[in-house]
Design a protein around this motif. Structure first.
Motif, PDB file in Angstrom:
ATOM      1  N   TYR A  89       0.752  -1.408  -0.204  1.00 11.53           N
ATOM      2  CA  TYR A  89      -0.140  -0.171  -0.355  1.00 11.53           C
ATOM      3  C   TYR A  89       0.812   1.260  -0.141  1.00 11.53           C
ATOM      4  O   TYR A  89       0.253   2.593   0.130  1.00 11.53           O
ATOM      5  N   SER A  93      -0.665   5.299  -1.058  1.00 11.33           N
ATOM      6  CA  SER A  93      -0.907   6.212  -0.231  1.00 11.33           C
ATOM      7  C   SER A  93       0.169   6.990  -0.616  1.00 11.33           C
ATOM      8  O   SER A  93      -0.723   8.354   0.195  1.00 11.33           O
ATOM      9  N   ILE A 218      -5.519  -2.497   8.639  1.00 16.18           N
ATOM     10  CA  ILE A 218      -4.544  -2.011   7.037  1.00 16.18           C
ATOM     11  C   ILE A 218      -4.075  -3.615   6.322  1.00 16.18           C
ATOM     12  O   ILE A 218      -3.827  -3.339   5.119  1.00 16.18           O
ATOM     13  N   SER A 222      -5.613  -4.318   2.909  1.00 15.35           N
ATOM     14  CA  SER A 222      -4.832  -4.119   1.972  1.00 15.35           C
ATOM     15  C   SER A 222      -4.159  -5.829   0.724  1.00 15.35           C
ATOM     16  O   SER A 222      -4.012  -5.807  -0.428  1.00 15.35           O
ATOM     17  N   SER A 225      -7.474  -7.119  -1.072  1.00 14.53           N
ATOM     18  CA  SER A 225      -7.874  -6.025  -1.757  1.00 14.53           C
ATOM     19  C   SER A 225      -7.621  -6.142  -3.345  1.00 14.53           C
ATOM     20  O   SER A 225      -7.820  -6.180  -4.733  1.00 14.53           O
ATOM     21  N   ASN A 369      -3.789   0.646  -6.911  1.00 17.83           N
ATOM     22  CA  ASN A 369      -3.006  -0.536  -6.661  1.00 17.83           C
ATOM     23  C   ASN A 369      -2.003  -1.842  -7.804  1.00 17.83           C
ATOM     24  O   ASN A 369      -2.237  -1.922  -8.047  1.00 17.83           O
ATOM     25  N   THR A 453     -11.184   2.076   3.016  1.00 15.54           N
ATOM     26  CA  THR A 453      -9.798   1.158   2.113  1.00 15.54           C
ATOM     27  C   THR A 453      -8.446   2.336   3.306  1.00 15.54           C
ATOM     28  O   THR A 453      -8.812   2.823   3.963  1.00 15.54           O
ATOM     29  N   THR A 454      -7.455   1.000   2.351  1.00 12.86           N
ATOM     30  CA  THR A 454      -6.053   1.270   2.971  1.00 12.86           C
ATOM     31  C   THR A 454      -5.753   2.686   2.596  1.00 12.86           C
ATOM     32  O   THR A 454      -5.353   3.240   3.277  1.00 12.86           O
ATOM     33  N   THR A 455      -6.144   2.998   1.711  1.00 15.73           N
ATOM     34  CA  THR A 455      -5.782   5.011   1.795  1.00 15.73           C
ATOM     35  C   THR A 455      -5.844   5.928   2.668  1.00 15.73           C
ATOM     36  O   THR A 455      -6.033   6.445   3.420  1.00 15.73           O
ATOM     37  N   SER A 458      -4.409   4.735   6.052  1.00 15.89           N
ATOM     38  CA  SER A 458      -2.900   5.216   6.184  1.00 15.89           C
ATOM     39  C   SER A 458      -2.809   7.031   6.696  1.00 15.89           C
ATOM     40  O   SER A 458      -2.085   6.730   7.312  1.00 15.89           O
TER      41      SER A 458
END
Length: 805
Positions: A89, A93, A218, A222, A225, A369, A453-455, A458
């Protein structure tokens, strides 16, 4: 030397005549009973027991290379799950708004390379790992190390006997560096500095505990995903929550059950990401190797300005998990961590980032991604499966680390009482805390469902990690000054280089406060407040007992009181006070008007070391006069030690009490020339005391039926209460031991003070809020002391009393 040899021969002859031991037993006895009497200022039976120092353990022994290589391989699965899954990620990020310029990829890659080299490699692997406490790392390990060398603990329970522990390893400041001595005195004399030091430790610990919530969220999100393109983001979140629920439900079985599978899985993961990275490098753009030139960092900031500074929050995620190298050090050793990171982890993750950068140079539009898009189609699903497994392992290690940290805080009086379950017989640091586990699970589910979402996650993730790193830098700098005695310029280079770098990353992370960064700050603030309140009242309770401890005159008055009787059996009265008799005792007498024929005041004391050897754990002392058959016992334990189950603990306590009686009886019978009273020892010259101690230390004999003169042979235990406080005179060692055994046969009763802590009427409004409401709420909603120490409920007597602080 001839005089020393003659004295040794005379002692051996005396021992042989008195005990008729074999030559082997004599040699073992002389080896095991060496006592550093010259270090002690007065004769004290606690000091006598402290002299039984065993250098057990392998802290000072060298580990062979085969063992080191084995530990290095094992560490791959425990330590590097977090930092190893960061390539999932980091680029997404960092480039949250897409890639504006193709050379920005080189600038970010250069930042990633030098961030990994600077912080995990230079700071942790080559400096911080050496600031360990007998092989243990983490914020509390650093704090304990500092407390051993500086008298900065807020609870004044230090004793000279503690320095005799084999794990204490105390060093005095160098005379060549007066700066260390001045700084030591300044910290010891400043109450504000001591509070600040503890607060920094608690805050750093709180941030690591917060990682136990964010890392599983996370990492698993991730990894899952990878199926977002085919099933949608909603399905990804749902599958992630299901995996997290299973992960937290599994915690009760302990990491030891599948620990042997962790290292191979993470090793396969590193092989996959390194291989994919090398493939992408040669397939798409080998020119990204130019990023090793730091010039591209400068160009990146010139080109993007404020946006480049803001992107540092994403770049920093490439080193999340670095603190695990230090926190999990206790399971391995420094060389093992250095080898595994230098030769496996670091090359693998660098290859992964370089390969992804090469792929993005050709396909910059796929940055959202990057990891899964850059995987060759033929190995996509095997990589996905391994990625999910690696993410689960990374989460498992972080959760277990949070449990271990809470266990350490609990043993040092910095966390409310919770149930700690030890899940491994091999590794004492592997623990499970049910209450905290399910709180973590609920928090992780909320985080995943809210952020999705991981974004977005983060934005919250990095703040907790960088905060802990900054505190570690500060504590290690203090250790370099006071304990390692490094020159001021060496400490300045370390602090300024790493401190400024981490401060730069923190300044970028803090800008994401409203976007999610508030979560770790709020959780850290909550945990810091909770731990601070608990430790404050814990300290004030101890100070109350210290100020109101029972005088020796009270015991003599008690003996003369005809209304106080002795009943058959043994009583264990628990208290945190290590000096004197706690104020709960007269409260007990006023309520019951009787006391057991043998009474032991037991103090459970946390020592600022990782572990205390079993043979060094129990210290005993007579409560004078001796014929009262009352003893004080200090049970010392380190922050990684376990308090045994009541049956085993009771057995160990009784066996050590018997050994103490035998040794103490021999000192009276055969060592009258050194049996000085406490007052005499204080006025005697230091040279004479050393000589007497040296003479006596060589004359202690093994635990046999020592030749103490029996003054009474009648049965010491009767079936009815005695009307006199001490009905029998002092006996010889053998009879005294029989007295203890018969008292045990009549039953052992545990007595625990249930102190109701309230604020004094004239105290401040803040103190009343903290004590009467906050602490009272925590004490009522967390576990009680008897459950924490596993006392048998059928033999437990609770004594209520109110403390005003």
């Amino acid at each position: 030397m001839s005089g020393e040899a003659d004295r040794t021969m005379a002692i051996e002859e005396e021992i042989e005549t008195a005990t008729a031991t074999t030559a082997t037993e004599k040699n073992n006895m002389l080896k095991d009973r060496k006592v550093s009497w010259a270090k002690l200022r007065r004769i004290d039976s606690l000091n006598l027991e402290a002299g039984r120092v065993s250098m057990s353990g392998n802290h000072g022994s060298k580990v062979n290379w085969r063992t080191t290589l084995s530990l290095a391989f094992q560490s791959i699965g425990i330590v590097y799950g977090d930092i190893g899954t960061s390539p999932l990620y980091v680029y997404s990020s960092t480039f949250t708004s897409g890639i504006k310029h193709n050379d920005d990829i080189l600038g970010v890659l250069s930042l990633i390379i030098y961030t990994i080299v600077l912080i995990p490699m230079l700071k942790y692997v080559f400096v911080v790992l050496w600031a360990n406490d007998n092989g243990n790392g983490g914020a509390f390990a650093l704090y304990s190390l500092i407390c051993r060398h500086l008298k900065v603990s807020l609870i004044p329970n230090q004793q000279p006997e503690d320095k005799e522990l084999s794990n204490y390893k105390l060093e005095t400041p160098s005379s060549q560096l007066k700066r260390a001595q001045r700084l030591k005195q300044m910290l010891e004399n400043s109450y504000a500095a001591r509070i600040l030091l503890l607060l920094a430790t608690i805050t750093g610990t709180s941030m690591v505990i917060g990682d136990g919530i964010l890392t599983p969220s996370i990492s698993v999100l991730s990894a899952v995903s990878g199926i977002s393109t085919s099933m949608g983001q909603g399905a990804v979140v749902g599958i992630t929550i299901v995996i997290l629920i299973g992960l937290f439900c599994y915690q009760r079985f302990g990491t030891d059950k599948v620990g042997f599978t962790f290292a191979p899985i993470i090793f396969v993961w590193f092989s996959f990401i390194a291989g994919i990275g090398i493939y992408n490098l040669f397939t798409h753009d080998i020119g990204v190797l130019r990023a090793f030139n730091p010039k591209y960092i400068v160009d990146y900031f010139k080109r993007n300005g404020k946006q480049a500074w803001l992107s540092l929050g994403g770049v920093f995620l490439c080193i999340t998990g670095s603190e695990a190298m230090f926190a999990d050090l206790g399971h391995f050793n420094v060389r093992a961590i250095q080898m595994s990171f230098s030769f496996i982890t670091c090359p693998s993750i660098l290859a992964a980032y370089i390969g992804q950068a090469a792929y993005l140079r050709k396909f910059p539009e796929k940055v959202s991604n990057t990891f899964y898009e850059s995987i060759p189609h033929a190995i996509y699903w095997p990589t996905f499966v391994v990625a999910v497994g690696a993410a689960i392992i990374a989460s498992q290690a972080m959760i277990s680390g949070a449990f271990s940290i809470i266990s350490q805080a609990l043993s040092l009086g910095c966390f409310p009482r919770v149930k700690v379950v030890h899940t491994s017989t091999k590794h004492q640091g592997q623990v499970y805390i049910p209450e905290v586990n399910y709180m973590f699970m609920i928090a992780c589910i909320i985080v995943c469902a809210a952020f999705k979402t991981t974004t977005k996650i983060s934005r919250a993730y990095g703040i907790a990690v960088i905060g802990d790193m900054m505190i570690t830098t500060t504590l290690v700098s203090l250790i370099m000054l006071v304990i390692w005695k490094k020159s001021i310029w060496q400490v300045a280079i370390f602090f300024l280089l790493f401190g400024s770098t981490e401060a730069l990353y923190f300044s970028s992370q803090i800008t994401k406060f409203t976007g999610g960064g508030f979560l770790p700050i709020a959780s850290a603030l909550f945990l810091t407040t909770l731990m601070g309140i608990w430790h404050y009242v814990h300290k004030e309770r101890y100070m109350f007992e210290l100020r109101n401890k029972v005088s020796s005159e009270y015991i003599r008055e008690l003996a003369a009181d005809p209304d106080i009787s002795r009943v058959p059996g043994m009583g264990l009265l628990y208290s945190e006070l290590v000096q004197g008799i706690p104020p709960i005792f007269p409260h007990l007498i006023a309520s019951v008007s009787s006391i057991h024929s043998v009474l032991v005041f037991v103090s459970i004391k946390a020592i600022p070391v990782s572990r205390v050897a079993l043979e060094e754990r129990f210290l005993f002392r007579h409560v004078e006069p001796r014929e009262y058959r009352m003893f004080r016992c200090v049970v010392r334990h380190g922050y990684n030690d376990t308090l045994e189950d009541p049956v085993e603990f009771e057995s160990q306590l009784i066996q050590n009490l018997k050994a103490f009686i035998q040794q103490d009886s021999y000192m009276i019978t055969e060592g009258a020339d050194v049996a000085l009273t406490e007052a005499e020892a204080e006025v005697e010259s230091q040279e004479e005391t050393k000589a007497r101690y040296a003479n006596y230390s060589s004359r202690i004999i093994p635990n046999k039926n020592q030749g103490g003169v029996s003054r009474a042979s009648s049965d010491p235990i009767v079936n009815k209460s005695s009307n006199t406080f001490s009905s029998l005179p002092i006996q010889g060692a053998e009879d005294e031991v029989k007295f203890i055994e018969k008292a045990m046969e009549k039953g052992v009763v545990y007595m625990l003070g249930e102190a109701e802590v309230v604020a004094q009427p004239n105290s401040s409004f803040l103190n009343k809020i903290v004590v009467n409401y906050a602490y009272s709420f925590l004490r009522k909603n967390f576990r009680q002391g008897d459950k924490l120490m596993a006392m048998p409920r059928k033999r437990l007597l609770k004594i209520g009393m109110t403390y005003e602080i």
